[in-house]
Design an enzyme around this catalytic site. Structure first.
Site, short mmCIF file in Angstrom:
data_model
loop_
_atom_site.label_atom_id
_atom_site.label_comp_id
_atom_site.label_asym_id
_atom_site.label_seq_id
_atom_site.Cartn_x
_atom_site.Cartn_y
_atom_site.Cartn_z
N SER A 32 0.82 -1.21 0.00
CA SER A 32 0.00 0.00 0.00
C SER A 32 0.86 1.26 0.00
CB SER A 32 -0.92 -0.01 1.22
OG SER A 32 -1.66 1.19 1.30
N SER A 58 4.73 -8.20 -7.04
CA SER A 58 4.84 -6.75 -6.84
C SER A 58 5.63 -6.10 -7.97
CB SER A 58 5.52 -6.45 -5.50
OG SER A 58 4.69 -6.81 -4.42
N GLU A 89 7.45 -6.81 10.10
CA GLU A 89 7.97 -8.07 10.61
C GLU A 89 9.09 -8.67 9.77
OE1 GLU A 89 4.02 -9.15 8.46
OE2 GLU A 89 4.90 -7.46 9.57
N ILE A 90 9.26 -8.21 8.53
CA ILE A 90 10.34 -8.75 7.70
C ILE A 90 11.44 -7.73 7.42
CG2 ILE A 90 8.80 -10.44 6.63
CD1 ILE A 90 8.82 -8.69 4.11
N HIS A 113 7.44 4.14 9.40
CA HIS A 113 6.99 3.76 10.74
C HIS A 113 8.25 3.48 11.54
CE1 HIS A 113 4.70 2.30 14.03
NE2 HIS A 113 4.72 1.02 13.73
N ASP A 196 1.31 5.68 17.29
CA ASP A 196 0.73 5.01 16.14
C ASP A 196 0.18 3.64 16.53
OD1 ASP A 196 0.44 5.07 13.08
OD2 ASP A 196 1.44 3.15 13.40
N GLU A 232 -26.88 0.90 10.74
CA GLU A 232 -26.76 1.74 11.94
C GLU A 232 -25.38 1.67 12.58
OE1 GLU A 232 -28.84 3.95 12.90
OE2 GLU A 232 -30.23 3.39 11.30
N SER A 257 -28.90 15.35 14.95
CA SER A 257 -30.12 15.81 15.62
C SER A 257 -29.87 16.01 17.11
CB SER A 257 -31.23 14.77 15.44
OG SER A 257 -30.93 13.59 16.17
#
Length: 344
Positions: A32, A58, A89-90, A113, A196, A232, A257
């Site tokens: 991503s 990829s 993790e890799i 990150h 995060d 809902e 409302s």
């Protein structure tokens, strides 16, 4: 509770993008974030290549977008800036085997990150710059917002700065993926990582999905239609979040409302009461002391037995069946999707 009045937000006008435009960038990974950031860099005029296994899926997707693809080892030797966007993790294993042996003094090692740097899974040589550019949104959104002429806010941080311009390079990177259109804030690897992880677990992913499922189950178990329960407790979440996103909680309450607002004030604290707040403190402590990181990495090394079981159970939940059926039959469920698994 206080706010920091010294907060500095950087925008395009504040940033010298030549700090990155005169460099070669290799992006390791095409998930991503890899998809979103690489294409945005390319479209902003950056000399960028994808660092991937040449025979992987990829690489095929990246080539289909017109990107140049190099094996990771070659890309690291070619680049000035190496952005690591493979799963947390890799990262450490790939770094040790395919990145670290080819690093040279003065390069910039970039992350989106701080997990592996903060928890000591990756330790870079002292003569390599270590920076972070962390978009505050999924990579698919980083791409879609960029294409609309907008941007996703970014955080930047510097862990090592032997070249003396690491912050400037990080800011330029953030600007060229579109982040400075929305705003870029300086932080630290520790602060980004711990906040995060907490946000994901307690609110954005874990907290929200558990709340949605619990509400859905409560209505269905009380005999109400699962379709009404979905509308809902799941569908309308986006409508409320859009209002909060644009104008804060106050604007959301202004828009709904009086009945809904009164219910908000009287019932919300009963759902997120003292027990939930204590649970949040426990979640934060486990993040801070590294327990969560160790637990996650252990499951990864074992082949994801717990993760796969969680995924199997979640996919079998009635809300997924009901939601899929409704989305397939409604106009709001179609159109241009942010996530298209065949392309990104």
């Amino acid at each position: 509770m206080t706010t920091d009045t010294q907060l500095k937000i950087y925008y395009d006008k504040d940033i010298d993008t030549s700090k990155l435009l005169d460099k070669k960038v290799a992006v390791v990974g095409y998930g991503s974030q890899g998809y979103g950031q690489t294409l945005n860099l390319r479209d902003s005029g950056v000399n960028v290549k994808s660092a991937l296994r040449p025979d992987g899926k990829s690489a095929q997707k990246a080539k289909a977008e017109g990107l140049d693809v190099l094996p990771i080892e070659e890309a690291v030797q070619w680049a000035d800036v190496v952005q690591i966007l493979i799963p947390d993790e890799i990262q450490a294993e790939v770094y040790e085997k395919q990145i670290k042996p080819y690093l040279r003094a003065g390069q910039y090692l970039c992350f989106s990150h701080g997990f592996n740097i903060h928890f000591g899974k990756i330790v870079a040589p002292d003569d390599v710059n270590v920076i972070m550019v962390a978009p505050k949104g999924p990579g698919h959104t980083v791409r879609s917002q960029y294409q609309e002429g907008k941007g996703v806010p970014c955080l930047v941080a510097v862990q090592q700065n032997p070249s003396g311009d690491a912050k400037e390079v990080a800011l330029a990177y953030a600007a060229l993926i579109g982040g400075a259109r929305a705003g870029v804030i300086e932080t630290s690897f520790r602060e980004e990582t711990e906040t995060d992880l907490f946000g994901e677990q307690a609110v954005l992913c874990g907290g929200l999905t558990s709340l949605i499922q619990a509400g859905f189950e409560t209505l269905v178990n009380a005999g109400y239609s699962p379709y009404m329960a979905y509308f809902e407790c799941c569908h309308e979440v986006k409508l409320i979040v859009d209002l909060i996103f644009q104008g804060g909680i106050a604007d959301m309450r202004y828009s709904i409302s009086n009945t809904a607002e009164f219910g908000d004030f009287t019932s919300g604290p009963k759902v997120i009461g003292p027990e939930a707040r204590e649970a949040m403190k426990g979640i934060l402590k486990r993040i801070q002391d590294g327990s969560f990181a160790d637990e996650f990495m252990a499951d990864c090394k074992a082949g994801y037995p717990r993760m796969n079981e969680y995924r199997k159970e979640a996919q079998a939940h009635l809300i997924e069946k009901v939601g899929g059926e409704l989305r397939s039959r409604m106009s709001w469920g179609g159109g241009n999707k942010i996530v298209d698994r065949t392309r990104n």
